[in-house]
Design a protein around this motif. Structure first.
Motif, PDB file in Angstrom:
ATOM      1  N   VAL A  91       0.825  -1.202   0.000  1.00 32.61           N
ATOM      2  CA  VAL A  91       0.000   0.000   0.000  1.00 32.61           C
ATOM      3  C   VAL A  91       0.860   1.254   0.000  1.00 32.61           C
ATOM      4  O   VAL A  91       0.598   2.212  -0.745  1.00 32.61           O
ATOM      5  N   LEU A  92       1.907   1.286   0.812  1.00 33.14           N
ATOM      6  CA  LEU A  92       2.779   2.466   0.854  1.00 33.14           C
ATOM      7  C   LEU A  92       3.470   2.687  -0.480  1.00 33.14           C
ATOM      8  O   LEU A  92       3.583   3.832  -0.957  1.00 33.14           O
ATOM      9  N   GLN A  93       3.930   1.616  -1.109  1.00 25.50           N
ATOM     10  CA  GLN A  93       4.564   1.772  -2.415  1.00 25.50           C
ATOM     11  C   GLN A  93       3.542   2.236  -3.454  1.00 25.50           C
ATOM     12  O   GLN A  93       3.871   3.048  -4.332  1.00 25.50           O
ATOM     13  N   ARG A  94       2.310   1.743  -3.350  1.00 30.27           N
ATOM     14  CA  ARG A  94       1.287   2.209  -4.295  1.00 30.27           C
ATOM     15  C   ARG A  94       1.032   3.695  -4.136  1.00 30.27           C
ATOM     16  O   ARG A  94       0.922   4.434  -5.124  1.00 30.27           O
ATOM     17  N   LEU A  95       0.940   4.144  -2.892  1.00 23.58           N
ATOM     18  CA  LEU A  95       0.727   5.567  -2.646  1.00 23.58           C
ATOM     19  C   LEU A  95       1.876   6.402  -3.203  1.00 23.58           C
ATOM     20  O   LEU A  95       1.666   7.486  -3.755  1.00 23.58           O
ATOM     21  N   ALA A  96       3.094   5.887  -3.071  1.00 19.17           N
ATOM     22  CA  ALA A  96       4.255   6.596  -3.618  1.00 19.17           C
ATOM     23  C   ALA A  96       4.213   6.597  -5.148  1.00 19.17           C
ATOM     24  O   ALA A  96       4.440   7.635  -5.787  1.00 19.17           O
ATOM     25  N   HIS A  97       3.905   5.457  -5.751  1.00 20.31           N
ATOM     26  CA  HIS A  97       3.855   5.372  -7.216  1.00 20.31           C
ATOM     27  C   HIS A  97       2.800   6.304  -7.796  1.00 20.31           C
ATOM     28  O   HIS A  97       2.996   6.896  -8.866  1.00 20.31           O
ATOM     29  N   GLU A  98       1.664   6.440  -7.092  1.00 12.86           N
ATOM     30  CA  GLU A  98       0.623   7.348  -7.564  1.00 12.86           C
ATOM     31  C   GLU A  98       1.085   8.798  -7.548  1.00 12.86           C
ATOM     32  O   GLU A  98       0.528   9.641  -8.249  1.00 12.86           O
ATOM     33  N   ARG A  99       2.130   9.059  -6.763  1.00 15.73           N
ATOM     34  CA  ARG A  99       2.683  10.409  -6.698  1.00 15.73           C
ATOM     35  C   ARG A  99       3.959  10.553  -7.522  1.00 15.73           C
ATOM     36  O   ARG A  99       4.633  11.576  -7.460  1.00 15.73           O
ATOM     37  N   GLY A 100       4.297   9.501  -8.274  1.00 12.46           N
ATOM     38  CA  GLY A 100       5.386   9.611  -9.232  1.00 12.46           C
ATOM     39  C   GLY A 100       6.758   9.210  -8.750  1.00 12.46           C
ATOM     40  O   GLY A 100       7.763   9.538  -9.392  1.00 12.46           O
ATOM     41  N   TYR A 101       6.855   8.492  -7.638  1.00 16.08           N
ATOM     42  CA  TYR A 101       8.177   8.051  -7.181  1.00 16.08           C
ATOM     43  C   TYR A 101       8.034   6.730  -6.443  1.00 16.08           C
ATOM     44  O   TYR A 101       6.930   6.216  -6.258  1.00 16.08           O
ATOM     45  N   SER A 102       9.169   6.165  -6.030  1.00 17.73           N
ATOM     46  CA  SER A 102       9.182   4.924  -5.263  1.00 17.73           C
ATOM     47  C   SER A 102       9.833   5.180  -3.910  1.00 17.73           C
ATOM     48  O   SER A 102      10.716   6.037  -3.787  1.00 17.73           O
ATOM     49  N   LEU A 103       9.409   4.443  -2.921  1.00 15.27           N
ATOM     50  CA  LEU A 103      10.033   4.541  -1.608  1.00 15.27           C
ATOM     51  C   LEU A 103      11.321   3.728  -1.610  1.00 15.27           C
ATOM     52  O   LEU A 103      11.331   2.570  -2.027  1.00 15.27           O
ATOM     53  N   SER A 104      12.386   4.324  -1.147  1.00 17.73           N
ATOM     54  CA  SER A 104      13.642   3.596  -1.039  1.00 17.73           C
ATOM     55  C   SER A 104      13.501   2.518   0.028  1.00 17.73           C
ATOM     56  O   SER A 104      12.652   2.627   0.927  1.00 17.73           O
ATOM     57  N   PRO A 105      14.320   1.464  -0.039  1.00 16.94           N
ATOM     58  CA  PRO A 105      14.248   0.433   1.003  1.00 16.94           C
ATOM     59  C   PRO A 105      14.451   1.005   2.399  1.00 16.94           C
ATOM     60  O   PRO A 105      13.809   0.560   3.353  1.00 16.94           O
ATOM     61  N   GLU A 106      15.346   2.004   2.525  1.00 13.46           N
ATOM     62  CA  GLU A 106      15.612   2.600   3.838  1.00 13.46           C
ATOM     63  C   GLU A 106      14.387   3.332   4.375  1.00 13.46           C
ATOM     64  O   GLU A 106      14.020   3.190   5.545  1.00 13.46           O
ATOM     65  N   LEU A 107      13.740   4.123   3.500  1.00 13.60           N
ATOM     66  CA  LEU A 107      12.573   4.882   3.937  1.00 13.60           C
ATOM     67  C   LEU A 107      11.402   3.947   4.236  1.00 13.60           C
ATOM     68  O   LEU A 107      10.687   4.120   5.227  1.00 13.60           O
ATOM     69  N   LEU A 108      11.214   2.957   3.408  1.00  9.50           N
ATOM     70  CA  LEU A 108      10.129   2.004   3.634  1.00  9.50           C
ATOM     71  C   LEU A 108      10.333   1.262   4.947  1.00  9.50           C
ATOM     72  O   LEU A 108       9.392   1.103   5.743  1.00  9.50           O
ATOM     73  N   HIS A 109      11.548   0.821   5.211  1.00 12.90           N
ATOM     74  CA  HIS A 109      11.842   0.108   6.458  1.00 12.90           C
ATOM     75  C   HIS A 109      11.581   1.011   7.661  1.00 12.90           C
ATOM     76  O   HIS A 109      10.999   0.565   8.672  1.00 12.90           O
ATOM     77  N   TYR A 110      11.976   2.277   7.554  1.00 15.95           N
ATOM     78  CA  TYR A 110      11.770   3.203   8.661  1.00 15.95           C
ATOM     79  C   TYR A 110      10.277   3.394   8.936  1.00 15.95           C
ATOM     80  O   TYR A 110       9.839   3.378  10.093  1.00 15.95           O
ATOM     81  N   MET A 111       9.504   3.564   7.886  1.00 18.36           N
ATOM     82  CA  MET A 111       8.069   3.777   8.058  1.00 18.36           C
ATOM     83  C   MET A 111       7.388   2.549   8.655  1.00 18.36           C
ATOM     84  O   MET A 111       6.460   2.666   9.468  1.00 18.36           O
ATOM     85  N   LEU A 112       7.827   1.373   8.263  1.00 15.01           N
ATOM     86  CA  LEU A 112       7.200   0.141   8.740  1.00 15.01           C
ATOM     87  C   LEU A 112       7.590  -0.195  10.172  1.00 15.01           C
ATOM     88  O   LEU A 112       6.849  -0.900  10.870  1.00 15.01           O
TER      89      LEU A 112
END
Length: 250
Positions: free
Chosen positions: A176-197
């Motif tokens: 879901v987080l990656q989808r939200l990022a893709h809808e805004r034109g970018y991807s979450l880096s592994p570091e940022l995704l890990h931090y958010m999770l």
């Protein structure tokens, strides 16, 4: 008549159009898959049917209620979503419901928080919805019998299907987080995704609000979304870390 029209306009004016049935991710959880299908079945009916969804905070209950109302609104069918925060002036009376065409929807979020006057009002609205052949959809944090509501209202909430939703696991949250990022034109880096999770709320509705704010913050700073940028945002706007689900933008 003008008051009735005003009440019916509350939902579109408050709309968050990123919530849909299509972007609700049930994962591999059988109960969530069943709940999503039951909701789709309810929306196909043109007669009175009832569905009650329950589960912990972050399980997707509000998402599904908003999405269901949006789906009917796009079909130009009547839908109204009431919450404990909806002022008394915006609650319809029985005649408002009886005037609707069959196939509409009355939805109630966070039933466990309803005040005494709202419980009394909802009891009458539920009966009117049955008479008018309107669907009824509600959610709460517990099964109907366990809610601290007036007994006859608990009974009404349990007349239809009552299905439990389970909060998403990390695999669903990541998608879901990656989808939200893709809808805004970018991807979450592994570091940022890990931090958010691992460091932020497990409630996807809260994370969705944060994602929208991070996107705006990154655009204004002309910097990519990174862990340091997210920490900077939270330092400037600490209220984002305690955003309520009702503020969801996606």
């Amino acid at each position: 008549m003008s008051e009735t029209i005003a009440r019916q306009q509350i939902l579109p004016l408050q709309w968050r159009d990123e919530r849909s049935l299509e972007n609700f991710d049930p994962g591999d959880l059988p109960g969530n898959v069943l709940a999503l299908q039951a909701l789709r079945d309810l929306l196909q009916q043109r007669r009175h049917t009832a569905l009650y969804l329950w589960g912990e905070t972050g399980s997707g209950k509000s998402h599904l209620l908003w999405a269901a109302c949006d789906a009917l609104r796009k079909q130009e069918r009547w839908a109204l979503l009431l919450t404990p925060q909806t002022p008394a002036s915006a609650w319809p009376d029985v005649n408002d419901l009886l005037a609707q065409q069959p196939g509409g929807l009355l939805a109630v979020d966070d039933a466990q928080q309803l005040a005494d006057w709202q419980q009394d009002w909802l009891f009458g609205l539920y009966n009117a919805a049955r008479t008018a052949e309107l669907a009824f959809l509600a959610c709460g944090n517990a099964a109907p019998a366990a809610l601290l509501l007036r007994a006859d209202l608990r009974t009404r909430l349990g007349w239809g299907l009552a299905l439990r939703l389970t909060a998403p696991d990390d695999a669903v949250r990541e998608r879901v987080l990656q989808r939200l990022a893709h809808e805004r034109g970018y991807s979450l880096s592994p570091e940022l995704l890990h931090y958010m999770l691992t460091h932020l709320s497990r409630d996807l509705s809260r994370l969705a609000v944060l994602m929208a704010a991070l996107d705006r913050y990154a655009l204004s700073a002309r910097r990519p979304a990174t862990v340091p940028l997210l920490k900077s945002l939270l330092a400037e706007q600490p209220q984002l870390a305690r955003t309520t689900p009702e503020s969801i933008c996606g």
